[in-house]
Design an enzyme around this catalytic site. Structure first.
Site, PDB file in Angstrom:
ATOM      1  N   HIS A 287      33.560  41.975  40.305  1.00 16.69           N
ATOM      2  CA  HIS A 287      34.652  41.924  39.341  1.00 16.69           C
ATOM      3  C   HIS A 287      35.582  43.142  39.425  1.00 16.69           C
ATOM      4  CE1 HIS A 287      31.632  39.331  36.889  1.00 16.69           C
ATOM      5  NE2 HIS A 287      32.231  38.629  37.832  1.00 16.69           N
TER       6      HIS A 287
HETATM    7  C1  LIG Z   1      31.571  36.000  45.698  1.00 15.39           C
HETATM    8  C2  LIG Z   1      32.237  36.097  44.349  1.00 15.39           C
HETATM    9  C3  LIG Z   1      31.598  35.573  43.225  1.00 15.39           C
HETATM   10  C4  LIG Z   1      32.216  35.643  41.976  1.00 15.39           C
HETATM   11  N1  LIG Z   1      31.673  34.961  40.931  1.00 15.39           N
HETATM   12  C5  LIG Z   1      32.406  34.799  39.798  1.00 15.39           C
HETATM   13  C6  LIG Z   1      31.994  33.884  38.785  1.00 15.39           C
HETATM   14  O1  LIG Z   1      30.999  33.175  38.918  1.00 15.39           O
HETATM   15  N2  LIG Z   1      32.772  33.790  37.675  1.00 15.39           N
HETATM   16  C7  LIG Z   1      33.895  34.539  37.494  1.00 15.39           C
HETATM   17  O2  LIG Z   1      34.510  34.456  36.433  1.00 15.39           O
HETATM   18  N3  LIG Z   1      34.303  35.401  38.446  1.00 15.39           N
HETATM   19  C8  LIG Z   1      33.620  35.500  39.605  1.00 15.39           C
HETATM   20  N4  LIG Z   1      34.097  36.285  40.615  1.00 15.39           N
HETATM   21  C9  LIG Z   1      35.341  37.030  40.383  1.00 15.39           C
HETATM   22  C10 LIG Z   1      36.600  36.151  40.366  1.00 15.39           C
HETATM   23  O3  LIG Z   1      36.488  35.051  41.226  1.00 15.39           O
HETATM   24  C11 LIG Z   1      37.792  37.017  40.738  1.00 15.39           C
HETATM   25  O4  LIG Z   1      37.836  38.134  39.883  1.00 15.39           O
HETATM   26  C12 LIG Z   1      39.114  36.279  40.625  1.00 15.39           C
HETATM   27  O5  LIG Z   1      39.074  35.108  41.382  1.00 15.39           O
HETATM   28  C13 LIG Z   1      40.228  37.209  41.086  1.00 15.39           C
HETATM   29  O6  LIG Z   1      41.441  36.528  41.054  1.00 15.39           O
HETATM   30  P1  LIG Z   1      42.739  37.199  41.697  1.00 15.39           P
HETATM   31  O7  LIG Z   1      43.811  36.199  41.570  1.00 15.39           O
HETATM   32  O8  LIG Z   1      42.924  38.538  41.108  1.00 15.39           O
HETATM   33  O9  LIG Z   1      42.364  37.440  43.225  1.00 15.39           O
HETATM   34  P2  LIG Z   1      41.852  36.423  44.325  1.00 15.39           P
HETATM   35  O10 LIG Z   1      41.399  35.142  43.730  1.00 15.39           O
HETATM   36  O11 LIG Z   1      40.878  37.169  45.155  1.00 15.39           O
HETATM   37  O12 LIG Z   1      43.146  36.069  45.148  1.00 15.39           O
HETATM   38  C14 LIG Z   1      43.807  36.935  46.023  1.00 15.39           C
HETATM   39  C15 LIG Z   1      44.378  36.103  47.155  1.00 15.39           C
HETATM   40  O13 LIG Z   1      45.319  36.868  47.862  1.00 15.39           O
HETATM   41  C16 LIG Z   1      45.130  36.683  49.238  1.00 15.39           C
HETATM   42  N5  LIG Z   1      45.624  37.877  49.905  1.00 15.39           N
HETATM   43  C17 LIG Z   1      45.135  39.131  49.773  1.00 15.39           C
HETATM   44  N6  LIG Z   1      45.829  39.962  50.561  1.00 15.39           N
HETATM   45  C18 LIG Z   1      46.783  39.220  51.171  1.00 15.39           C
HETATM   46  C19 LIG Z   1      47.814  39.534  52.105  1.00 15.39           C
HETATM   47  N7  LIG Z   1      48.008  40.775  52.543  1.00 15.39           N
HETATM   48  N8  LIG Z   1      48.618  38.528  52.532  1.00 15.39           N
HETATM   49  C20 LIG Z   1      48.447  37.264  52.064  1.00 15.39           C
HETATM   50  N9  LIG Z   1      47.481  36.920  51.207  1.00 15.39           N
HETATM   51  C21 LIG Z   1      46.662  37.892  50.749  1.00 15.39           C
HETATM   52  C22 LIG Z   1      43.641  36.507  49.378  1.00 15.39           C
HETATM   53  O14 LIG Z   1      43.291  35.907  50.592  1.00 15.39           O
HETATM   54  C23 LIG Z   1      43.328  35.674  48.171  1.00 15.39           C
HETATM   55  O15 LIG Z   1      43.448  34.300  48.435  1.00 15.39           O
HETATM   56  C24 LIG Z   1      33.476  36.289  41.861  1.00 15.39           C
HETATM   57  C25 LIG Z   1      34.098  36.843  42.975  1.00 15.39           C
HETATM   58  C26 LIG Z   1      33.498  36.740  44.217  1.00 15.39           C
HETATM   59  C27 LIG Z   1      34.203  37.315  45.417  1.00 15.39           C
END
Ligand SMILES: Cc1cc2nc3c(=O)[nH]c(=O)nc-3n(C[C@H](O)[C@H](O)[C@H](O)COP(=O)(O)OP(=O)(O)OC[C@H]3O[C@@H](n4cnc5c(N)ncnc54)[C@H](O)[C@@H]3O)c2cc1C
Length: 561
Positions: free
Chosen positions: A472
Site C-alpha cells: 500500500h
Molecule cells: C500484489 C498487490 C496486492 C494488493 N492487494 C490489495 C487488496 O487486496 N486490496 C486493496 O485495496 N489494495 C490492494 N493493493 C493495493 C492497490 O491495488 C493499489 O494501492 C492501487 O491499485 C493503486 O492504484 P493507483 O491508481 O495509484 O496505481 P496503479 O493501479 O498501480 O496504476 C498505475 C498504472 O500506471 C502505469 N504506469 C506506471 N508508470 C508508467 C509509465 N511511466 N508510463 C505508462 N504507464 C505507467 C502502471 O503500469 C499501472 O498500470 C495491492 C497491490 C498489489 C501490487
C-alpha cells in the site's frame, strides 16, 4: 503532425481507469490513456482467476518489480514491492479485498488546512457513487448500490472463519455486519472485487463497458518517459512504444502512475526538490521538495497455525490438485479458484490511546505466504496483521535521469516507538484470540512466529526478519495547500502546485494512508478528482453518523441525529 488530446492520462491503473471513463463521458473531451503494460486479456488466467492472485507478482510481464533500499530498522533487508504493469494497474494483480478505511481516516484528512472538502461527509457520496455493494441491504444509506464497481461479500463459510469470529468475540471484541458501513470496528465477512468467480478490476469496472467511445484512446505498451514544459505549462508527454519515441500534445496532463511512478516521473520532468534535481543534471521547472516525501505503507506479518481438522484450503495448494481446481473454474467459474480467500477479518484498537482501529486482520483458511510459499502442515490457517497508521515516514528519489532506472526508496518501517509498540501488541493480541475456546478444536499450534518467540525483543526481531509490505505505498505527492511547503497537489483542483495544467490523481495524492487496504480509497479519490478536473458541482456532503468507540457523534454535535 503531433497528435493532440484534451487530457492525457499517464497510467491506466486503478485511478487511470476511473479517469478514463469519467473524463470521456463528455464526447467533446478527447482523452488518451498511456499505459506501460499490456492489456488485461480476458483469457489471462493469472489475472482473471481470483485464486491465482499470488502468481503475477514477481513476474515482469505483470509487475514493475520494485524493491526498497536496505531498510535501516529491519537489519538492512530490502523489501520487494510489486506494482501492476498492465491495464487495470495494481487492481489487475491485487488481492481483491475492498476496504474503504475508517470514517475517522477522512476526518483526519479533512482536519488539515485546506482539506475540508475531503472529510468523511464529503468523500462518502463518492464511495457510494463507485460501489455496487451486492451484499448490502438495498436501503443501506452507507453503501452504494448502482455504481460500476461490483462487490461480492465473503461468504466466509469455511468453519475456520466462524471459529475465528467466535474467538474474537470470546476475546472481548464485537462482530460487525459490514466493515464498510456504519461500524468498521469488529469482525465479519469482507467485500471483494470478485464478480461471478472472476476478478473485477478497475479496468473491468470502468473501461470494459465504454470500449466503443470514439473520444477515448487507450494505448498500451506505451512507456511514458517525461512531460514537456513551456515555462510552467505542460505542452506534451513523451513515451516509448514499439521501439520508437513519440510525443503527444496535451491540454491537461493527469499523472496516474501510482505512488512510485508518479513522483518518479515528476522528478524526471523537473518537478521536485530543486537541489536534488540539479545534482542529477535536471533543470528544475518548479521547486517542490514534497515530491517523493511522506511515503507511507502498511507492513504486515503472517501469523500461521496448523489445524488438526481437515477443513482448511491447504490441500488446494497441492500441484496434483491444481488441474482439477482449474477445470472447475474454467467450466463454471466455481470451486476454490473462484475466490480470493480473503473472505473475512476484522478491525481492532490495540490500546486505549487510539481513537479508532489501528490493526486490521485478514483471516485466511490456509497457511501460505503471499508469494505462494506454503507452510509445512497438512492443514493450516493464518492471519495477516500489522499497524494501520504507523507514524513512520519514508521517501523516494530518482537516482539518475534514466526513466527506466527504478528510484531509490526507503520506508523506514519500525523506525518509531509507536510503530514498534503496535507490532508487539499485534502479535500478543492475535495470540490471545487464537487461544480462545472457539479456536481450540482447530488450533494445534503456532507455526510462525512459533513458541520460541515470546519477549518484546524476540517479537520485534521476528517482525524485522519476516514481515512484508501489504503493498500500500502512498502519499508521495500529498494534497495540501500551497502554504504547506511539503504539499504537492492542490486539494480543490488536483493541480500540482506551481504548474498550470498538470494534475496528480492516484495513491500518491493521499495525505495519510487509511486504516485498511487502499484500493477503494484510490477509486474514491479518482471519482472525486474527475469532478474537480471537469469543474463539475461536487456531490453534496452526507453527514451520516458512524461508529466511534466511546463517542456518540450525534450527542457531540458532530452529525445530525
Ligand atoms: C500484489 C498487490 C496486492 C494488493 N492487494 C490489495 C487488496 O487486496 N486490496 C486493496 O485495496 N489494495 C490492494 N493493493 C493495493 C492497490 O491495488 C493499489 O494501492 C492501487 O491499485 C493503486 O492504484 P493507483 O491508481 O495509484 O496505481 P496503479 O493501479 O498501480 O496504476 C498505475 C498504472 O500506471 C502505469 N504506469 C506506471 N508508470 C508508467 C509509465 N511511466 N508510463 C505508462 N504507464 C505507467 C502502471 O503500469 C499501472 O498500470 C495491492 C497491490 C498489489 C501490487
Amino acid at each position: 503532425m503531433t497528435e493532440k488530446f484534451d487530457y492525457v492520462i499517464i497510467g491506466g491503473g486503478s485511478a487511470g481507469s476511473v479517469l478514463g471513463n469519467r473524463l470521456s463521458e463528455d464526447k467533446n473531451n478527447k482523452v488518451l490513456i498511456l499505459e506501460a503494460g499490456r492489456r488485461d486479456y480476458a483469457w489471462d488466467l493469472l489475472i482473471q482467476m481470483p485464486a491465482a492472485l499470488p502468481f503475477p507478482a514477481g513476474k515482469s510481464l505483470y509487475d514493475w518489480k520494485y524493491e526498497s533500499d536496505p531498510e535501516p530498522y529491519m537489519d538492512g533487508r530490502r523489501i520487494k514491492h510489486a506494482r501492476g504493469k498492465v491495464l487495470g494497474g495494481s487492481s489487475s494483480i491485487n488481492g481483491m479485498i475492498y476496504q474503504r478505511g475508517n470514517p475517522m481516516d477522512y476526518e483526519r484528512w479533512g482536519a488539515d488546512e485546506g482539506m475540508e472538502t475531503w472529510n468523511f461527509a464529503h468523500v462518502l457520496p463518492y464511495f457510494k457513487r463507485l460501489e455496487n455493494a451486492l451484499a448490502a441491504d438495498p436501503d443501506d444509506p452507507y453503501r452504494g448500490h448502482d455504481g460500476p464497481v461490483k462487490l461480492e461479500r465473503g461468504p466466509a463459510k469455511n468453519p475456520l472463519f466462524q471459529a475465528f469470529f467466535d474467538a474474537a468475540v470470546e476475546a472481548g471484541y464485537n462482530r460487525t455486519p459490514d466493515v464498510n458501513g456504519y461500524r468498521q470496528e469488529g469482525f465479519g465477512p469482507f467485500d471483494k472485487h470478485v464478480y461471478k468467480g472472476r476478478r473485477f478490476s478497475a479496468s473491468r469496472a470502468y473501461l470494459d463497458p465504454i470500449k466503443s467511445r470514439q473520444n477515448l484512446t487507450i494505448r498500451t505498451r506505451a512507456f511514458v518517459s517525461g512531460i514537456e514544459f513551456d515555462g510552467t505549462k505542460a505542452t506534451g508527454v513523451t513515451y516509448r512504444r514499439n521501439g520508437k519515441n513519440h510525443t503527444v500534445s496535451a491540454g491537461e496532463v493527469v499523472l496516474a502512475g501510482g505512488a512510485i511512478n508518479t513522483p518518479q516521473l515528476l522528478q524526471l520532468s523537473g518537478v521536485g526538490d530543486a537541489e536534488h534535481l540539479e545534482s542529477l543534471g535536471i533543470k528544475p521547472v518548479v521547486n517542490l521538495p514534497g515530491v517523493g516525501e511522506n511515503l507511507q505503507d502498511h507492513l504486515e506479518a503472517y501469523i500461521q497455525y496448523s489445524c488438526p481438522q481437515p477443513v482448511s484450503q491447504q490441500p488446494s495448494l497441492n500441484k496434483l490438485r491444481m488441474p482439477w481446481i482449474g477445470l472447475q473454474w474454467l467450466l463454471g467459474r466455481k470451486g476454490p479458484a473462484a475466490t480470493n480467500h480473503f473472505e473475512g477479518g476484522g478491525f481492532i484498537r490495540s490500546n486505549e490511546e487510539v481513537d479508532y482501529p489501528n490493526l486490521m486482520y485478514h483471516f485466511l483458511p490456509v497457511a501460505v505466504r503471499y508469494d505462494g510459499q506454503k507452510a509445512d502442515t497438512k492443514h493450516g490457517f493464518q492471519v495477516h496483521v500489522g499497524p494501520m497508521y504507523s507514524d513512520a515516514r519514508g521517501s523516494l528519489k530518482i537516482r539518475s535521469k534514466d526513466p527506466k532506472e527504478h528510484p531509490s526508496m526507503v520506508y523506514n518501517y519500525l523506525s518509531t516507538e509507536q510503530d514498534r509498540r503496535e507490532w508487539i501488541e499485534a502479535v500478543r493480541l492475535t495470540r490471545n484470540i487464537m487461544d480462545q475456546p472457539a479456536m481450540k478444536p482447530y488450533n494445534s499450534g503456532e507455526i510462525s512466529p512459533g513458541p520460541s518467540v515470546q519477549t518484546d525483543e524476540e517479537i520485534l526481531e521476528w517482525v524485522k526478519q519476516d514481515a512484508e509490505t501489504a503493498l500500500h505505498p502512498s502519499c508521495t505527492a500529498k494534497m495540501g495547500p500551497e502554504s504547506d511547503p511539503m504539499a504537492v497537489v492542490d486539494p480543490k483542483s488536483m493541480k500540482v502546485h506551481g504548474l498550470d495544467n498538470v494534475r496528480v490523481v492516484d495513491a500518491s495524492a493521499m495525505p495519510y494512508v487509511t486504516n485498511g487496504n487502499i484500493h477503494a480509497p484510490v477509486l474514491m479519490l479518482a471519482e472525486k478528482a474527475a469532478d474537480l478536473i471537469l469543474g463539475k458541482e461536487p456531490l453534496k456532503p452526507e453527514y451520516l453518523d458512524y461508529y466511534r468507540h466511546g463517542v456518540d457523534l450525534a450527542e457531540a454535535g458532530v452529525v445530525k441525529s
